[in-house]
Design an enzyme around this catalytic site. Structure first.
Site, PDB file in Angstrom:
ATOM      1  N   ASP A 290     -54.312   0.550   6.695  1.00 48.82           N
ATOM      2  CA  ASP A 290     -54.046   1.712   5.868  1.00 48.82           C
ATOM      3  C   ASP A 290     -55.240   1.859   4.906  1.00 48.82           C
ATOM      4  O   ASP A 290     -56.146   1.012   4.862  1.00 48.82           O
ATOM      5  CB  ASP A 290     -52.714   1.584   5.125  1.00 48.82           C
ATOM      6  CG  ASP A 290     -52.182   2.962   4.721  1.00 48.82           C
ATOM      7  OD1 ASP A 290     -52.947   3.944   4.772  1.00 48.82           O
ATOM      8  OD2 ASP A 290     -51.000   3.067   4.338  1.00 48.82           O
TER       9      ASP A 290
HETATM   10  C1  BGC Z   1     -51.075   6.368   3.646  1.00 47.97           C
HETATM   11  C2  BGC Z   1     -50.996   6.492   5.156  1.00 47.97           C
HETATM   12  C3  BGC Z   1     -51.948   7.542   5.631  1.00 47.97           C
HETATM   13  C4  BGC Z   1     -53.336   7.205   5.148  1.00 47.97           C
HETATM   14  C5  BGC Z   1     -54.394   8.159   5.641  1.00 47.97           C
HETATM   15  C6  BGC Z   1     -52.490   6.265   3.135  1.00 47.97           C
HETATM   16  O1  BGC Z   1     -52.561   6.419   1.765  1.00 47.97           O
HETATM   17  O2  BGC Z   1     -50.321   5.258   3.239  1.00 47.97           O
HETATM   18  O3  BGC Z   1     -49.683   6.773   5.549  1.00 47.97           O
HETATM   19  O4  BGC Z   1     -51.874   7.655   7.030  1.00 47.97           O
HETATM   20  O5  BGC Z   1     -53.347   7.211   3.743  1.00 47.97           O
HETATM   21  O6  BGC Z   1     -54.345   9.367   5.032  1.00 47.97           O
END
Ligand code: BGC
Length: 743
Positions: A290
């Site tokens: 993530d």
């Molecule tokens: C979130 C994810 C997301 C990623 C990319 C993160 O802050 O937890 O769910 O896919 O950002 O945008």
């Protein structure tokens, strides 16, 4: 290592790799792909390999702590393998050209984005879609999202989110499918099928990403990013099944979660990323972190520096680094210091290149960048119709005293009141990707579209979340002039989703005061809730005659709600998550264990609160219809089965009301005695039935020993002989019962 020029290596070899068509060979597709991947890998320098492991955001859209500057230069230098937050046929082509025209091996970029509930045509937020329990409609929603996203140059969505969530304080409840592992698993699979289709190389399918692995939804106290501490039993019984189901459905990427699990951050967890994901489940795709999760290993306190963090992540089994840049800066050094080996890097690169091949990017890196397809696909009529259909099906009727709903279309004067009644932006819900809120239809607009002949008065009444009561008088005034009031209250879209935990689940701001003042007019009121999580709405439940839970329904929100309010669609949604009466009851879910001292009103020393009931406000699986359904006795084909038998469980469902209606018939099982204290009920199967007024149908469920398996006292997965209770009903509380034994 010296970097060779393209002219020095066998150009013919690369060309034959990129144009070799699978249909021209008798080898299985994956073997062909693996061969191509290995041939490219042989030509790559270490720097080029490490570049493939690097995922960076464009500056179109960001969610985390920092933007990596200079990403375009990095692309041209081969330091980037994938980009996220960049879309548009033209823009992605431009970035792709940077990679293909400037880098030595012309390896195309992978474009990812959070296509969570639609791309341009926004569908209901995931918890809303889950309320439909309609797997076909959910699959269609993901299909439409894939069509639109791929038409904008995207190859990869960061969805489905498979996190079971039982704590509505956690804002990301909105992105999931609720509290139940079975429902969550089936929905996760429907979404993977919708995104990926049957062939990833089609230009209208996109790669799914199972997130957030693992157990992110169990963040302590519902506070986002918080630690998760849970037994292996709970992990395997409740939290892992939806991720596994999505992988079984063919999802080829997985995202590690932000949380630590029992002290080990997921991004550093070999147990999760290798032992379970690859060794137990046989996952073949790649794992991405993530946002900045490798960097966050420093804050978790398990890594002292960049090198340490990158080493932990690579050793755990993380293939791609989202936005930390730590792999880029550390892997070469780690290799020189012999703290990792080159095969680990090769392995990660292989997994990523394989997907690029499967997507057809080596055949034509620009195949997803078609301006004409983009024009035809986005917000097409068909897509809008699908969004409206999904939105209608996602609405849950929570209360309908004296059949106030559906309203008569000939009604003379309606007051539409509330801070959410005319807010286009909020209709989109959290994480509405590339959706443009000016396209969304509000409740006010939907009602005007539906009954153009009636007088429609509107007052905002108050803001969603401030303390100003100055607008309430005006709302009361118009309510008094109306025959009926439609009152839209709830949360702002921004109050739900990531980094949106709430300690109170009451209506924010002065909305409760608005509701009470409107109530005091004595007018009939329909409350339309818009929110991303269960709210504590006991007062509304007690006083307001009709209540619709609409979540955030997307581009077609207002039209879909008007369809339901005026009876063009009879609501069929059922709650995928329990609504508590108060925050103090959390966590509250239908499949709790009975305890050694089950609730007894006459005995203080049983499991309960002094100041609150044990019962939820609305149980899991709950949702009313404009008609009524009667359930007959549960009949079993036998009262005893063996492990090779199939038990037929049947029940007659009759539409006893005035309207055509759809009911979701739910089957739960309770293992009466087992080596592990069993949940009081567990959802095992569900089926829709569509019935005309007066019509009856016999619903048959086929139960086998697979439905009775669980993790036994020694953690082996299997069944135990004995007595079982079957429950069938329209929700997890109001059920009919039968018994059988497994001999
Ligand atoms: C979130 C994810 C997301 C990623 C990319 C993160 O802050 O937890 O769910 O896919 O950002 O945008």
């Amino acid at each position: 290592m010296r970097i060779r020029k393209l002219s020095e290596i066998t150009l013919a070899a690369i060309m034959s790799l990129t144009i070799l068509s699978c249909s021209k060979t008798t080898m299985p597709y994956s073997d062909v792909v693996d061969q191509k991947v290995d041939s490219i890998l042989m030509l790559m320098t270490l720097e080029e390999k490490i570049g493939q492991l690097n995922l960076v955001t464009s500056d179109m859209d960001v969610t985390g702590p920092f933007i990596r500057k200079g990403y375009e230069e990095d692309i041209a230098k081969g330091r980037v393998g994938a980009i996220f937050n960049a879309y548009g046929a033209g823009y992605t082509r431009k970035l792709q050209e940077l990679a293909v025209n400037n880098t030595r091996l012309r390896i195309p970029l992978l474009f990812g984005y959070d296509v969570i509930h639609g791309h341009k045509t926004i569908f209901p937020v995931p918890i809303g879609e889950a309320s439909s329990w309609d797997l076909e409609a959910i699959e269609r929603s993901a299909r439409v999202a894939a069509e639109e996203a791929s038409a904008q140059g995207l190859h990869w969505t960061f969805a489905p989110m498979c996190d079971i969530a039982r704590d509505p304080r956690w804002g990301r409840v909105v992105e999931g499918s609720g509290e139940d592992p079975l429902l969550g698993s089936l929905i996760a699979q429907a979404r993977v099928r919708g995104f990926q289709g049957t062939d990833l190389s089609q230009t209208n399918t996109i790669l799914a990403c199972v997130k957030h692995f693992a157990a992110y939804g169990a963040a302590q106290a519902g506070r986002d990013y918080h630690s998760v501490d849970m037994s292996e039993r709970q992990l395997r019984e409740v939290y892992l099944p939806p991720y596994k189901a999505a992988i079984d459905a063919g999802a080829l990427s997985v995202m590690s979660s932000f949380n630590d699990l029992n002290g080990i951050p997921a991004t550093a967890s070999k147990y999760l990323m290798t032992d379970i994901l690859r060794n137990e489940w046989g996952f073949q795709g790649f794992v991405v972190t993530d946002y900045t999760s490798i960097m966050e290993l420093l804050h978790h306190g398990v890594a002292a520096d960049t090198l340490d963090a990158a080493r932990l992540a690579l050793n755990a089994g993380i293939d791609m680094d989202m936005q930390s840049g730590f792999y880029n800066s550390a892997l070469l050094k780690l290799l020189n210091e012999k703290k990792i080996n080159e095969e680990q890097i090769n392995q990660a690169v292989r997994r990523i290149l394989r997907i690029k091949f499967l997507l057809g990017l080596f055949d034509d890196p620009y195949r997803y960048c078609s301006i004409s397809r983009e024009k035809e696909t986005l917000l097409s009529n068909d897509n809008l119709l699908a969004a409206r259909d999904m939105a209608k099906k996602s609405i849950v009727l929570l209360k309908n005293q004296n059949n106030l709903l559906p309203l008569d279309k000939n009604i003379k004067t309606i007051a539409v009141v509330g801070p959410l009644a005319n807010s286009q932006r909020d209709m989109m819900g959290s994480w509405s990707a590339a959706g443009d809120w000016p396209n969304s239809v509000t409740l006010l607009e939907g009602i005007k579209n539906k009954i153009p002949g009636s007088q429609i008065l509107y007052a905002q009444g108050c803001a969603i979340d401030d303390s100003n009561t100055g607008m309430i008088d005006e709302a009361v005034k118009i309510a008094k002039r109306a025959d009926v009031v439609i009152l839209a209250v709830g949360e702002a879209a921004w109050m739900t989703g990531e980094a949106s935990s709430r300690a109170s689940l009451d209506l924010p701001g002065v909305q409760q005061e608005l509701v009470e003042r409107i109530y005091s007019t004595g007018k009939p009121i329909v409350a339309v809730l818009m929110n991303g999580r269960p709210l504590t709405i006991g007062w509304i439940d007690q006083h307001i005659p009709s209540i619709l839970e609409t979540w955030f329904l997307g581009t077609q929100a207002g039209n879909a709600i008007a369809d339901v309010i005026f009876g063009d669609y009879n609501p069929s949604g059922k709650l995928p998550i329990t609504f508590p009466r108060s925050v103090g009851q959390i966590p509250i879910y239908y499949s709790m264990r009975s305890t050694g001292r089950p609730f007894d009103a006459n005995n203080k020393y049983t499991s309960k609160y002094l100041d609150e009931s044990n019962d939820p406000l609305y149980p899991f699986g709950y949702g009313l219809s404009y008609t009524t359904f009667d359930y007959g006795e549960v009949e079993l084909s036998s009262s005893e089965i063996t492990e090779t038998d199939t038990l037929d469980i049947s029940v007659s469902v009759t539409n006893t009301g005035k309207y055509y209606g759809r009911e979701m018939v739910q089957l739960y099982i309770h293992d009466n005695v087992a080596s592990v204290a069993p949940p009081v009920k567990l959802l095992k199967q569900f089926q829709f039935v569509d019935l005309k007024p007066g019509e009856s149908k016999k619903m048959v469920f086929k139960l086998t020993v697979n439905d009775l398996m669980f993790y036994r006292d020694d953690m082996s997965y299997g069944f135990e002989k004995g007595q079982f209770t079957v429950y069938i009903g329209g929700n997890s509380r109001d059920v009919r019962t039968a018994f059988f034994s497994l001999n």
